[in-house]
Design a protein around this motif. Structure first.
Motif, PDB file in Angstrom:
ATOM      1  N   ARG A  51       1.122  -1.230  -0.022  1.00 32.10           N
ATOM      2  CA  ARG A  51       0.134   0.074  -0.331  1.00 32.10           C
ATOM      3  C   ARG A  51       0.820   1.270   0.454  1.00 32.10           C
ATOM      4  N   GLN A  52       2.758   1.046  -0.030  1.00 29.64           N
ATOM      5  CA  GLN A  52       2.954   2.227   0.200  1.00 29.64           C
ATOM      6  C   GLN A  52       3.842   2.366  -1.161  1.00 29.64           C
ATOM      7  N   THR A  54       5.771   2.170  -4.963  1.00 23.81           N
ATOM      8  CA  THR A  54       4.869   2.764  -5.957  1.00 23.81           C
ATOM      9  C   THR A  54       6.135   2.429  -7.486  1.00 23.81           C
ATOM     10  N   GLN A  76      -2.172  -5.335  -4.062  1.00 27.39           N
ATOM     11  CA  GLN A  76      -2.950  -4.042  -2.907  1.00 27.39           C
ATOM     12  C   GLN A  76      -2.672  -2.742  -3.304  1.00 27.39           C
ATOM     13  N   PRO A  78      -1.760   1.017  -3.835  1.00 25.83           N
ATOM     14  CA  PRO A  78      -1.245   1.829  -3.540  1.00 25.83           C
ATOM     15  C   PRO A  78      -1.885   3.064  -2.609  1.00 25.83           C
ATOM     16  N   ASP A  79      -1.852   3.819  -1.533  1.00 28.41           N
ATOM     17  CA  ASP A  79      -2.500   4.727  -0.532  1.00 28.41           C
ATOM     18  C   ASP A  79      -2.209   5.769  -0.644  1.00 28.41           C
ATOM     19  N   ILE A  80      -3.586   6.820  -1.423  1.00 33.25           N
ATOM     20  CA  ILE A  80      -2.776   8.108  -2.621  1.00 33.25           C
ATOM     21  C   ILE A  80      -2.073   8.938  -0.756  1.00 33.25           C
ATOM     22  N   GLN A  81      -2.462   8.886  -0.411  1.00 34.59           N
ATOM     23  CA  GLN A  81      -1.502   9.656   1.653  1.00 34.59           C
ATOM     24  C   GLN A  81      -0.453   8.861   1.970  1.00 34.59           C
ATOM     25  N   PRO A  82       0.608   8.587   1.445  1.00 33.94           N
ATOM     26  CA  PRO A  82       2.171   7.782   1.963  1.00 33.94           C
ATOM     27  C   PRO A  82       2.482   7.653   3.152  1.00 33.94           C
ATOM     28  N   LEU A  83       2.207   7.209   4.215  1.00 31.11           N
ATOM     29  CA  LEU A  83       2.455   6.334   5.871  1.00 31.11           C
ATOM     30  C   LEU A  83       3.913   6.743   6.010  1.00 31.11           C
ATOM     31  N   ASP A  91      -1.228   1.840  11.528  1.00 27.59           N
ATOM     32  CA  ASP A  91      -1.960   1.223  11.137  1.00 27.59           C
ATOM     33  C   ASP A  91      -2.086  -0.593  10.861  1.00 27.59           C
ATOM     34  N   ARG A  95      -4.616  -2.759  12.000  1.00 28.40           N
ATOM     35  CA  ARG A  95      -5.292  -4.095  11.076  1.00 28.40           C
ATOM     36  C   ARG A  95      -5.079  -5.447  12.185  1.00 28.40           C
TER      37      ARG A  95
END
Length: 147
Positions: A51-52, A54, A76, A78-83, A91, A95
């Motif tokens: 998710r992180q 790209t 997964q 990828p999230d728009i806003q990386p953590l 996170d 989960r």
């Protein structure tokens, strides 16, 4: 098996065997009692990383991981806003229902196996892409950009 032309395998192995070896490394690093627990942790952490991460780094990492691990990573979106690294751990803890301390341990155990598969050059590229806080999770010194 997924391979990367830039990093040929000296002794290609069936993907199941490579994944089993990865699980054993994670089981050893994390002192997990069973291979099933190691598998659970690998799936949690690689899903989070998927998710992180790209771009080329994501593709290159998937090419160097065992097939089953690469599938977990690439399934997964990828999230728009990386953590940040700490937000990533929090996170995953949310989960999984585990404590942040346990999740930090799990993350380090899995990332040790990822480093072994990926090699130092790719890990450096990955760390340059991710927000701060991941280097320590990968067992590396935090990278600083030149001022």
């Amino acid at each position: 098996m997924i391979t990367d032309a830039r990093a040929p395998l000296e002794h290609p192995q069936p993907s199941g065997t490579a994944y089993e070896q990865m699980l054993e490394k994670v089981r050893y690093e994390g002192a997990y009692p069973t291979r099933e627990k190691a598998d659970e942790v690998v799936r949690l952490v690689l899903s989070g990383l998927g998710r992180q991460l790209t771009g080329e780094e994501r593709v290159d990492l998937a090419a160097r991981l065992p097939l089953e691990a690469a599938r977990v990573l690439t399934m997964q979106v990828p999230d728009i806003q990386p953590l940040t690294g700490w937000a990533f751990v929090k996170d995953l803890a949310a989960r999984s229902g585990a404590s942040p301390a346990t999740t930090r341990w799990d993350t380090g155990s899995v990332f040790a196996a990822v480093v072994a598969s990926a090699g130092p050059d790719l890990i450096t590229r990955i760390l340059h892409q991710l927000p701060t806080g991941y280097a320590l999770l990968f067992g590396q010194a935090e990278l600083k950009s030149a001022a």
